[in-house]
Design an enzyme around this catalytic site. Sequence first.
Site, PDB file in Angstrom:
ATOM      1  N   ARG A  61       0.841  -1.204   0.000  1.00 39.24           N
ATOM      2  CA  ARG A  61       0.000   0.000   0.000  1.00 39.24           C
ATOM      3  C   ARG A  61       0.875   1.252   0.000  1.00 39.24           C
ATOM      4  NH1 ARG A  61      -1.706   2.183   4.370  1.00 39.24           N
ATOM      5  NH2 ARG A  61      -2.017   0.227   5.483  1.00 39.24           N
ATOM      6  N   TYR A 118     -15.062  15.856 -16.427  1.00 40.40           N
ATOM      7  CA  TYR A 118     -15.428  14.453 -16.403  1.00 40.40           C
ATOM      8  C   TYR A 118     -16.472  14.256 -15.287  1.00 40.40           C
ATOM      9  CZ  TYR A 118     -15.015   9.449 -15.761  1.00 40.40           C
ATOM     10  OH  TYR A 118     -15.301   8.120 -15.640  1.00 40.40           O
ATOM     11  N   ASP A 192      -5.859  17.748 -16.003  1.00 42.49           N
ATOM     12  CA  ASP A 192      -6.165  16.356 -16.332  1.00 42.49           C
ATOM     13  C   ASP A 192      -5.742  16.159 -17.790  1.00 42.49           C
ATOM     14  OD1 ASP A 192      -7.421  13.997 -17.194  1.00 42.49           O
ATOM     15  OD2 ASP A 192      -9.081  14.223 -15.769  1.00 42.49           O
ATOM     16  N   LYS A 217      -7.289   4.900 -19.841  1.00 38.60           N
ATOM     17  CA  LYS A 217      -7.594   5.284 -21.209  1.00 38.60           C
ATOM     18  C   LYS A 217      -6.379   5.044 -22.116  1.00 38.60           C
ATOM     19  CE  LYS A 217     -11.302   6.466 -19.009  1.00 38.60           C
ATOM     20  NZ  LYS A 217     -11.566   7.799 -18.492  1.00 38.60           N
TER      21      LYS A 217
HETATM   22  C1  LIG Z   1     -12.092   8.336 -17.305  1.00 38.12           C
HETATM   23  C2  LIG Z   1     -11.672   9.688 -16.885  1.00 38.12           C
HETATM   24  C3  LIG Z   1     -11.432   9.991 -15.538  1.00 38.12           C
HETATM   25  C4  LIG Z   1     -11.662   8.993 -14.420  1.00 38.12           C
HETATM   26  O1  LIG Z   1     -10.788   7.935 -14.490  1.00 38.12           O
HETATM   27  P1  LIG Z   1     -11.114   6.444 -13.933  1.00 38.12           P
HETATM   28  O2  LIG Z   1      -9.898   5.704 -14.280  1.00 38.12           O
HETATM   29  O3  LIG Z   1     -12.352   5.973 -14.598  1.00 38.12           O
HETATM   30  O4  LIG Z   1     -11.317   6.599 -12.453  1.00 38.12           O
HETATM   31  C5  LIG Z   1     -10.987  11.264 -15.234  1.00 38.12           C
HETATM   32  N1  LIG Z   1     -10.795  12.194 -16.194  1.00 38.12           N
HETATM   33  C6  LIG Z   1     -11.017  11.942 -17.489  1.00 38.12           C
HETATM   34  C7  LIG Z   1     -10.786  13.012 -18.500  1.00 38.12           C
HETATM   35  C8  LIG Z   1     -11.468  10.685 -17.883  1.00 38.12           C
HETATM   36  O5  LIG Z   1     -11.706  10.439 -19.186  1.00 38.12           O
END
Ligand SMILES: *Cc1c(COP(=O)(O)O)cnc(C)c1O
Length: 403
Positions: A61, A118, A192, A217
């Site tokens: 962890r 998001y 982000d 992603k």
């Molecule tokens: C999918 C996504 C998130 C969240 O990520 P998870 O891995 O699903 O928790 C945050 N920001 C953007 C732009 C995303 O496409």
Amino acid sequence: MTEYISPETLAVHAGRPPRDDPYHAHVAPIYQTSTFSFESVESGARAFAREEGGASHIYSRLNNPTGQALESAIAALEGRGVEAEVMALSFGSGMAAISTVMLAAAGGGRIVAQDALYGCTHDFLRDQAPGLGIQVTFVDTTSTEAVAEAIDTHDDVRMVFVETPANPTMRLCDLEAISGLAHQAGALLCADNTFATPYHQRPLVHGADLVVHSTTKYLNGHGTGVGGAAVGRDPELMDRIRTFRKNLGGIAGPFDCWLMLNGIRTLALRMERHAANAARIASWLDKHPAVLRVHYPGLASHPQHTLARRQMERGYGGMISFELEGGYDAGVRLMESVELCSLAVSLGTVDTLIQHPASMTHACIPEEQRRAAGISEGLVRLSVGIEHVDELIADLRRGLGHG
Ligand SMILES: *Cc1c(COP(=O)(O)O)cnc(C)c1O
């Protein structure tokens, strides 16, 4: 790896096992273990003394070698061209990274956040953050003036949080201008970078202090795992985030980190094809009679194309959104007729994913609110994959009916 600066080479090599790996492993192994044993009481004591900096292995962890291999790959990619040493921390999901970073870096203060984030990031800020001691002001951060006004009217701003390109409108935030405003007020800029990836955009070079990712992603790229990352250059700030990660417990597991790292090996190749396919499809859609508007930063008609050229590199990513002349019904019809494109949320996988926010991801939001956030009834979002572009266009052509 400081002597290598290209994303192609770094994606393939960063985070490789060291030359003195006891088994000369060629690929970073999966250390699927919860705990690490000490040779002696003394070495255990030394490990705990080093734990602060995340340098030792005690318990997964806190730290795990597979996670650290992933972290050094992400840090190398996001840190290209940054003077200071860049650090990355892996998380079990993008949301774990985002919420941990917000709590660690903005707790007790205010976050000025983009109004069309998001979905879960928006929910966290609206519904949970205030109860956890974070005030939130939502503004349209694609307008630098709106950010300036929000920073001027509040004296407790700790962080400005943006997504660029934004989801699903594909509008951009000017990182350099916003970071200047944030820094003047003693606040941090967190971006982000999930949509662009470090292949197309390096927010740290444009003044951001922190970068967060849903590695689920493009970094993974194959849709095989959920994960996140936080990246930054201030050692004190990164230590604080590391401590929050330890105590909130959102670290990624070794196997997921290994999947992400394997995905990153082909990041440059994949992004090149995602972007080339997206550019072709965007200009084809732009001329299609059934399509009202195409939102893609690479199109000369994009209202912020000049900013896109300055802030993004090697192309504009694989995400497109477009509005259908026929509104809601045309959106549903397109969803029902595509074969090659999968009807799915998420993005950044090697195959093409299509979704219709008004009937799918954003159906629970009242139409008026959707419209205010730039989500019209006929808006379609496409995560363009790496298939042959002619076959993707043929699939969309069938769904659009004519042209
Ligand atoms: C999918 C996504 C998130 C969240 O990520 P998870 O891995 O699903 O928790 C945050 N920001 C953007 C732009 C995303 O496409």
